[in-house]
Scaffold this motif. Structure first.
Motif, PDB file in Angstrom:
ATOM      1  N   ILE A  34       0.839  -1.208   0.000  1.00  0.00           N
ATOM      2  CA  ILE A  34       0.000   0.000   0.000  1.00  0.00           C
ATOM      3  C   ILE A  34       0.872   1.256   0.000  1.00  0.00           C
ATOM      4  O   ILE A  34       0.603   2.222  -0.724  1.00  0.00           O
ATOM      5  CB  ILE A  34      -0.963  -0.019   1.203  1.00  0.00           C
ATOM      6  N   MET A  38       2.165   1.819  -3.356  1.00  0.00           N
ATOM      7  CA  MET A  38       1.124   2.362  -4.224  1.00  0.00           C
ATOM      8  C   MET A  38       0.956   3.874  -4.001  1.00  0.00           C
ATOM      9  O   MET A  38       0.891   4.646  -4.966  1.00  0.00           O
ATOM     10  CB  MET A  38      -0.181   1.642  -3.933  1.00  0.00           C
ATOM     11  N   SER A  80      -6.361   4.395  -7.097  1.00  0.00           N
ATOM     12  CA  SER A  80      -6.344   3.447  -5.982  1.00  0.00           C
ATOM     13  C   SER A  80      -5.951   4.134  -4.690  1.00  0.00           C
ATOM     14  O   SER A  80      -6.506   3.842  -3.626  1.00  0.00           O
ATOM     15  CB  SER A  80      -5.374   2.306  -6.266  1.00  0.00           C
ATOM     16  N   MET A 106      -8.879   5.966  -3.338  1.00  0.00           N
ATOM     17  CA  MET A 106      -9.863   5.077  -2.713  1.00  0.00           C
ATOM     18  C   MET A 106      -9.365   4.576  -1.360  1.00  0.00           C
ATOM     19  O   MET A 106     -10.140   4.415  -0.426  1.00  0.00           O
ATOM     20  CB  MET A 106     -10.220   3.924  -3.647  1.00  0.00           C
ATOM     21  N   PHE A 107      -8.060   4.334  -1.278  1.00  0.00           N
ATOM     22  CA  PHE A 107      -7.504   3.909   0.006  1.00  0.00           C
ATOM     23  C   PHE A 107      -7.641   5.013   1.056  1.00  0.00           C
ATOM     24  O   PHE A 107      -8.054   4.759   2.187  1.00  0.00           O
ATOM     25  CB  PHE A 107      -6.035   3.502  -0.149  1.00  0.00           C
ATOM     26  N   THR A 119     -11.076   5.166   2.414  1.00  0.00           N
ATOM     27  CA  THR A 119     -11.333   4.144   3.424  1.00  0.00           C
ATOM     28  C   THR A 119     -10.719   4.533   4.761  1.00  0.00           C
ATOM     29  O   THR A 119     -11.329   4.383   5.814  1.00  0.00           O
ATOM     30  CB  THR A 119     -10.736   2.794   2.984  1.00  0.00           C
ATOM     31  N   LEU A 120      -9.503   5.067   4.687  1.00  0.00           N
ATOM     32  CA  LEU A 120      -8.798   5.470   5.915  1.00  0.00           C
ATOM     33  C   LEU A 120      -9.586   6.534   6.671  1.00  0.00           C
ATOM     34  O   LEU A 120      -9.836   6.406   7.873  1.00  0.00           O
ATOM     35  CB  LEU A 120      -7.398   5.986   5.566  1.00  0.00           C
ATOM     36  N   LEU A 167      -7.862  -1.813   8.764  1.00  0.00           N
ATOM     37  CA  LEU A 167      -7.816  -0.895   7.625  1.00  0.00           C
ATOM     38  C   LEU A 167      -7.627  -1.601   6.267  1.00  0.00           C
ATOM     39  O   LEU A 167      -8.425  -1.373   5.351  1.00  0.00           O
ATOM     40  CB  LEU A 167      -6.735   0.162   7.857  1.00  0.00           C
ATOM     41  N   ILE A 220      -8.153  -3.056  -4.853  1.00  0.00           N
ATOM     42  CA  ILE A 220      -7.072  -2.102  -4.629  1.00  0.00           C
ATOM     43  C   ILE A 220      -5.897  -2.753  -3.937  1.00  0.00           C
ATOM     44  O   ILE A 220      -4.735  -2.525  -4.278  1.00  0.00           O
ATOM     45  CB  ILE A 220      -7.593  -0.910  -3.800  1.00  0.00           C
ATOM     46  N   ALA A 246      -2.188  -3.118  -5.423  1.00  0.00           N
ATOM     47  CA  ALA A 246      -0.964  -2.721  -4.725  1.00  0.00           C
ATOM     48  C   ALA A 246       0.062  -3.852  -4.730  1.00  0.00           C
ATOM     49  O   ALA A 246       1.255  -3.615  -4.943  1.00  0.00           O
ATOM     50  CB  ALA A 246      -1.296  -2.308  -3.290  1.00  0.00           C
ATOM     51  N   LEU A 252       1.586  -4.082  -8.137  1.00  0.00           N
ATOM     52  CA  LEU A 252       2.511  -2.972  -8.339  1.00  0.00           C
ATOM     53  C   LEU A 252       3.839  -3.280  -7.661  1.00  0.00           C
ATOM     54  O   LEU A 252       4.920  -3.026  -8.197  1.00  0.00           O
ATOM     55  CB  LEU A 252       1.889  -1.710  -7.734  1.00  0.00           C
TER      56      LEU A 252
END
Lengths: 279, 278
Positions: A29, A32, A239, A242-243, A246-247, B103, B111, B115, B118
């Motif tokens: 993440i 990303m 992405s 969108m993350f 959510t956070l 989370l 997503i 990730a 990626l």
């Protein structure tokens, strides 16, 4: 405040594993998020926000976002209404009907998602319904209904019976008891059920993928098909957005009363401890 | 209250119409045959079920069972230790850990997989680091393989195992651990003799919560496994959306549900028996 009972520490292996797991969860993440703002052009890394702008300028993405909101709001509204009705109907009743509704809601919860998706597809086919956003909404109501119901039911179970009894003694009708006493007390749980259904609907890929019409993708479906084409800075930005959504949703949720509805039941002691600590 | 039964009519009808009837339809379709051009031919028989156990399909079934079992066991082993460490941390850290695990779980699956792709992809940090170190590898074998699928599965389903276990640890009376330690028990003895017996119910719940969705998983093997790693979920989806052999796809999903039902019954049964024994 009463001191919390001592908890002997777990062995080192457990602690190390916990840290490693969190690292493994977050490294992709983090990569990303970084790739969305650090883009390599001609061998050099440059910091830029322009791909975020591109996301907002991409009409097909914005259409997908709009579809996600239409589906999410529409389905969670109906799922919450139906779920609240179901919870009120199930509360302190036991007969053939409550047995059936309870059984069916459990069935809908334990169904593998893929079977849920294809059974609805077959049913829409038998009914000769054209696939589109409408069938997606129907499908989303069906799989979120039980979650909304459970949320409200959990709150109902913790309500003090004496409120209803006092109202009844004072001559209130069933309808008045619902309207004036139970529903106001249930408000946080109903809101919680609504948010939960919305999140589930907004995140759903598989069921939507099966029952949506051509050219009416929601955001996750759009992301899935774009990802099949390859990885681009714009997708990184999308992405990441969108993350981050959510956070912020989670932080909001963690502080709101809707969240406590989930954690208070069955874990009442812990919630009290937390309150005491924060004071 | 007299009003209550009437409130149930609408939800009941919805469940019946959009959960029960569709399920029955799938069972009926699984007995039909595929006609020309993907049309369903309503001649009934058990042919699809026999076909499901031929070599091509049963291999996929075994692969899926293997992946779901390995995922469940890894999640169980990791989950018990992680939940133990979480529950014994101090109060402030505890809510941080809960949030840290919740989370990614609340983040859209697509997503998270994006990730991961990626991260391991061509030009991704993993491949760049490896090539800087001068290690030779096939960049494409790296982006789609079974290990990656397993990684995706474990990181996706771990919370389903951790949260029930964490709940069990929260209720657990840690004085027992101290008592055992005072009596000279080491960590291993504390773990197996004091903690584990109190976690049985949560372990059973976790196993069901992980195994059930893992067996029918479609997205993770599809995006991280590549075409070679066909699993049950992908096979069923393919029958429905690509080969348009709905009867076969329906039969496979009925088999999937039968396996899951048997597995859940087994877990519940084992849990009951150990409870009586204890």
């Amino acid at each position: 405040m009463a001191h919390e009972k001592r908890r002997p520490a777990a062995p080192l292996v457990a602690k190390v594993l916990l840290i490693i797991t969190i690292v493994f969860l977050y490294v992709p993440i983090a990569v990303m998020l970084l790739s969305a703002v650090l883009v390599r052009t001609e061998g050099e890394l440059n910091f830029t926000f322009k791909y975020f702008l591109e996301v907002f300028q991409d009409e097909s993405l914005m259409d997908a976002l709009k579809n996600s909101f239409i589906v999410g709001l529409g389905s969670s509204l109906l799922a919450t209404i139906l779920g609240t009705l179901a919870a009120l109907g199930l509360h302190r009743q036991k007969n053939a009907m409550t047995f059936l509704v309870h059984g069916l809601s459990l069935l809908s919860l334990i169904f593998p998602e893929i079977v849920f998706a294809l059974s609805l597809l077959s049913w829409f086919f038998v009914l000769k319904m054209e696939l589109g956003l409408f069938t997606v909404v129907l499908a989303h109501i069906s799989f979120t209904l039980a979650f909304a119901m459970m949320t409200v039911l959990a709150r109902l179970a913790s309500l003090d019976l004496s409120f209803e009894e006092a109202a009844k003694d004072l001559g209130a009708s069933d309808w008045q008891i619902y309207r004036k006493i139970i529903l106001p007390l249930l408000k946080p749980a109903i809101l919680g059920g609504f948010i939960l259904s919305f999140l589930l609907s907004f995140d759903d890929f598989l069921i939507t993928y099966f029952v949506n019409g051509v050219g009416q993708d929601t955001l996750p479906v759009k992301l899935y098909s774009s990802m099949k084409m390859g990885i681009t800075p714009k997708l990184n930005a999308l992405s990441s957005l969108m993350f981050l959504m959510t956070l912020s949703g989670l932080i909001f949720f963690f502080r709101s009363s809707a969240f406590r509805v989930f954690f208070e039941q069955g874990r009442g002691k812990h919630a009290e401890e937390r309150k005491e600590i924060s004071q | 209250m007299r009003l209550a039964p009437r409130l149930l009519v609408a939800p009941f009808l919805w469940f019946a119409f959009f959960v029960l009837i569709p399920l029955i339809i799938v069972m009926i379709v699984s007995l039909a045959q595929r006609g020309p051009y993907g049309i369903i031919q309503w001649t009934f028989g058990l042919q699809n079920y026999f076909n499901a156990f031929n070599l091509r399909y049963s291999g996929i079934l075994v692969e899926s069972l293997k992946l779901a079992s390995v995922t469940s066991l890894i999640c169980l082993a990791l989950g018990v230790l992680i939940a133990w460490a979480m529950a014994t941390a101090d109060a402030r850290l505890r809510s941080f850990y809960v949030m840290a695990l919740a989370l990614p779980f609340l983040t859209n699956l697509i997503i998270r997989i994006y990730a991961i792709r990626l991260f391991v992809g061509v030009d991704g940090p993993l491949q760049m680091t490896l090539s800087h170190l001068g290690i030779n590898f096939d960049p494409y074998a790296f982006t789609q393989n079974k290990v990656l699928v397993l990684y995706g599965m474990v990181t996706t389903y771990l919370p389903f195992m951790v949260f029930p276990l964490y709940g069990a640890f929260e209720k657990f009376d840690f004085n027992l651990v101290e008592a055992a330690q005072d009596l000279g028990a080491n960590s291993l003895q504390v773990f197996f003799k004091v903690l584990l017996p109190n976690l049985k119910t949560a372990m059973g719940t976790g196993l069901i919560l992980v195994f059930v969705p893992a067996l029918g998983e479609y997205v993770i093997p599809d995006l991280l496994g590549g075409a070679k790693n066909m699993l049950l979920g992908n096979l069923i989806t393919e029958q429905f959306l690509k080969s348009r052999d709905w009867p076969m796809g329906s039969a496979l999903s009925v088999i999937l549900m039968a396996i899951l039902l048997m597995f859940s019954a087994l877990v519940v049964l084992l849990r009951k028996r150990t409870k009586h024994g204890a």
